[in-house]
Design an enzyme around this catalytic site. Structure first.
Site, PDB file in Angstrom:
ATOM      1  N   TRP B 115      64.250  44.663   1.263  1.00  0.00           N
ATOM      2  CA  TRP B 115      65.030  45.509   0.352  1.00  0.00           C
ATOM      3  C   TRP B 115      66.157  44.746  -0.312  1.00  0.00           C
ATOM      4  O   TRP B 115      66.362  44.872  -1.529  1.00  0.00           O
ATOM      5  CB  TRP B 115      65.533  46.756   1.090  1.00  0.00           C
ATOM      6  CG  TRP B 115      64.388  47.650   1.441  1.00  0.00           C
ATOM      7  CD1 TRP B 115      63.850  47.854   2.679  1.00  0.00           C
ATOM      8  CD2 TRP B 115      63.588  48.410   0.530  1.00  0.00           C
ATOM      9  NE1 TRP B 115      62.778  48.694   2.593  1.00  0.00           N
ATOM     10  CE2 TRP B 115      62.590  49.056   1.294  1.00  0.00           C
ATOM     11  CE3 TRP B 115      63.613  48.606  -0.844  1.00  0.00           C
ATOM     12  CZ2 TRP B 115      61.628  49.893   0.725  1.00  0.00           C
ATOM     13  CZ3 TRP B 115      62.658  49.437  -1.420  1.00  0.00           C
ATOM     14  CH2 TRP B 115      61.686  50.061  -0.652  1.00  0.00           C
ATOM     15  N   ASP B 199      74.026  48.645   1.284  1.00  0.00           N
ATOM     16  CA  ASP B 199      72.916  49.603   1.266  1.00  0.00           C
ATOM     17  C   ASP B 199      72.706  50.063   2.706  1.00  0.00           C
ATOM     18  O   ASP B 199      72.310  49.271   3.556  1.00  0.00           O
ATOM     19  CB  ASP B 199      71.659  48.907   0.723  1.00  0.00           C
ATOM     20  CG  ASP B 199      70.427  49.807   0.784  1.00  0.00           C
ATOM     21  OD1 ASP B 199      70.521  50.950   1.269  1.00  0.00           O
ATOM     22  OD2 ASP B 199      69.353  49.342   0.336  1.00  0.00           O
ATOM     23  N   LYS B 223      66.159  59.360   5.224  1.00  0.00           N
ATOM     24  CA  LYS B 223      65.898  58.895   6.590  1.00  0.00           C
ATOM     25  C   LYS B 223      66.777  59.684   7.574  1.00  0.00           C
ATOM     26  O   LYS B 223      66.318  60.634   8.178  1.00  0.00           O
ATOM     27  CB  LYS B 223      66.069  57.386   6.673  1.00  0.00           C
ATOM     28  CG  LYS B 223      64.963  56.685   5.843  1.00  0.00           C
ATOM     29  CD  LYS B 223      65.273  55.259   5.521  1.00  0.00           C
ATOM     30  CE  LYS B 223      64.614  54.761   4.263  1.00  0.00           C
ATOM     31  NZ  LYS B 223      63.213  54.358   4.390  1.00  0.00           N
TER      32      LYS B 223
END
Lengths: 392, 392
Positions: B115, B199, B223
């Site tokens: 990511w 992040d 999530k």
């Protein structure tokens, strides 16, 4: 405490959805298809969710008669997001066809209300410092009786298209102002081979639209097509271009990944995690519309609901004053005023007592606004009509 | 057909949420707070929805200890969208502080997995043709045993910050690779007054993070914090800047409206129609976490769940092979392999029979991945642990 049957929700969007759709959605939120997991808890790349997504797209294509020349994308950001993405992607496509460093172009905006006006504003922002300028081909306010309201759409021979615009943009129904194109955009007015862009956020699936005449047709889902958080985008396939290659030619703005049509298309709208639950609700809404006669049937219902309501307004001896000229009146958002604020308040109170909710006009224009989206049945509309007949 | 109690969903995201949260959400979808209308059917500007939105933000601030120096924004586009918006907004802030036409800067990326690697790629794209360059201050692959895997985070003295970067970016937990910073990012390694961007999409609300040390902290909700379609963004208030003014100074990319932090902040995240239902679900999730001991408690649970599972892996005599060095192992995504594909298949089948679902590793790396997000209880995790102990 009221239940759903006690209330009719005339909100301008987000707006009411069929109870059966929401019941099925609520069930799927907890346990989708007997998986023991909810539809928003599984991987977006699982075969179960792919099936949801594919059926949603396929039913949408059926409802909208999307030809093979066009692709459907499931995006985020709503109508406001699309104001930006349309400009960015269509300019990239234009640049690849006009790679000369001195190439210039214009974007034509048909401004018929608050939303197309905002869209034109965003186009101006995004094209600052580029080789592109924005031409407001129509500002309908200049054609209104008071010179400042959006209250009619003048005929296309009064608009001023530019020579060879990269696209012409319009909003098919203006939610705030209650202005809608009569039957359809005047396609014949367009110069040949013009890319036409339609914002159909607030009248999508309420009447047929000829997708083949458009480069892009888009809409936020939260009025006729689902809940907020999903943007439905139909784009002609030749406009799915390599925006990096286009940007490298110069003269146009860069396209962030989350705005990139081709990236979404290449990944079947799963480049990033899509708004899964919103997609599921839209899918259920499409299924519901298909099972109840499709867009043809909803188009007829919309005609009937709105014309009955306008009739009451027109036959009220001036009690209800319509804001829009007859030929440009929206079937989705019926806007009118009462003689004074006092009476407006009384009207809203009366309606409220009968469970007729969210009839206040948009804060920028005041008055009354009754939104008759697909979720409003003819019986629902009749309740308002009866109340308005008896209100004095 | 299984119900929710028969199944444990170890999906890497979107992932499982507490049943009570989803039950309340399902109820609100049909009839919110006894209005006779669902929470996604009313105006986002109604007092009812404003209350939802404000409580969601306020509970989030409590959970994250957000100081007064920072603002919370509710946005769309997920983590992938934030890859772009972080670059666009922080460069605008940088430009206003460095208005000279010859000003140059760098963006430092700490690449510890898939990511952060993608985020760095998007930063490179967006800064093409501008006065900004991207410095990969760490590519952890170069520090791995095989020279190509993300399997550890080397100490900060091996990273190469640039002189005076506009920001330093990291991903606190890498979902695909199962790599997480040990306790926290090494704040002491940073040059003074550096804007730090985190992040936290996949470990948000699973341990304390010192927001005051950050310029921006963001995460997709799907999530630990809700369903897909909502992005939670915490941004330091001095970074909410007029991006038009910044763009006019030259040398940086333009910011589309839907990406503009200040525009969202000025409109309390209601510049456009927000993803209302996703906000509602996040609000319910925050309430649930607060009522069950807050982040401190979930942090302890995460430690217990993951350390027990890693223990089974480490004590398996090589049956389960961990992919990540002990000091960089994720508490959220436990990744490992079995001796061969055959055994992996058998493992997945065995798990499936017991209702232990979605344990397959990410398609790019293979193997097994057990995600232990906040929605997975300790009892849920124990079921997997027991199965793994008995599996031979």
């Amino acid at each position: 405490m009221p239940n759903r049957n006690d209330v009719v929700n005339f909100a301008a969007g987000p707006s009411t959805l069929p109870t059966v759709v929401l019941e099925k959605a609520a069930q799927g939120l907890l346990n989708y298809n007997g998986l023991g997991m909810g539809v928003a808890e599984i991987s977006h790349r699982s075969k179960e969710f792919k099936a949801v997504s594919e059926k949603t797209v396929s039913d949408f294509k059926t409802l909208m008669d999307v030809p093979d020349t066009h692709e459907v994308l499931l995006m985020q950001g709503g109508g406001m997001g699309a104001f930006s993405t349309v400009v960015l992607n269509l300019l990239a496509a234009w640049k690849l066809q006009n790679p000369e460093s001195n190439a210039k172009t214009t974007l034509d905006y048909i401004v018929t209300g608050s939303w197309s006006n905002k869209a034109a504003g965003e186009a101006k922002r995004l094209t600052q410092g580029t080789d592109v300028s924005v031409n407001v081909a129509l500002d309908a306010r200049n054609h209104s009786q008071d010179g400042k309201s959006f209250s009619n759409i003048p005929p296309a021979n009064e608009w001023k298209y530019s020579e060879n615009p990269a696209f012409v943009y319009y909003c098919d129904n203006e939610t705030v102002n209650g202005v809608e194109f009569d039957k359809s955009f005047p396609y014949d007015s367009l110069p040949p081979n013009t890319n036409l862009v339609a914002d159909v956020s607030s009248n999508i699936l309420s009447r047929k639209i000829d997708v083949s005449k458009h480069a892009v047709v888009y809409g936020g889902a939260q009025k006729n097509a689902g809940i907020a958080g999903l943007t439905l985008v139909i784009v002609r396939k030749d406009l799915l271009v390599d925006t990096d290659a286009a940007f490298n030619l110069g003269g146009i703005p860069q396209v962030p990944h989350l705005c990139d049509y081709k990236r979404h298309a290449d990944n079947e709208s799963m480049y990033n995690t899509p708004p899964m639950f919103a997609i599921y609700v839209s899918g259920l809404t499409f299924e519901h519309i298909l099972n109840h006669g499709g867009v043809d049937e909803y188009s007829k219902r919309s005609d009937r609901k709105s014309s009955k309501l306008y009739q009451v307004i027109d036959n009220s001896n001036g009690l209800y004053k319509p804001k829009v000229s007859p030929e440009s009146r929206s079937r989705m958002n019926v806007v009118f005023t009462l003689p004074d604020e006092e009476t407006e308040k009384r009207y809203l109170n009366e309606a409220d007592k009968l469970g007729l909710k969210n009839l206040k006009g948009h804060r920028s224009v005041g008055g009354i606004r009754a939104s008759l989206y697909n979720g409003i049945t003819e019986e629902d509309a009749d309740k308002l009509i009866e109340m308005m007949k008896s209100f004095k």
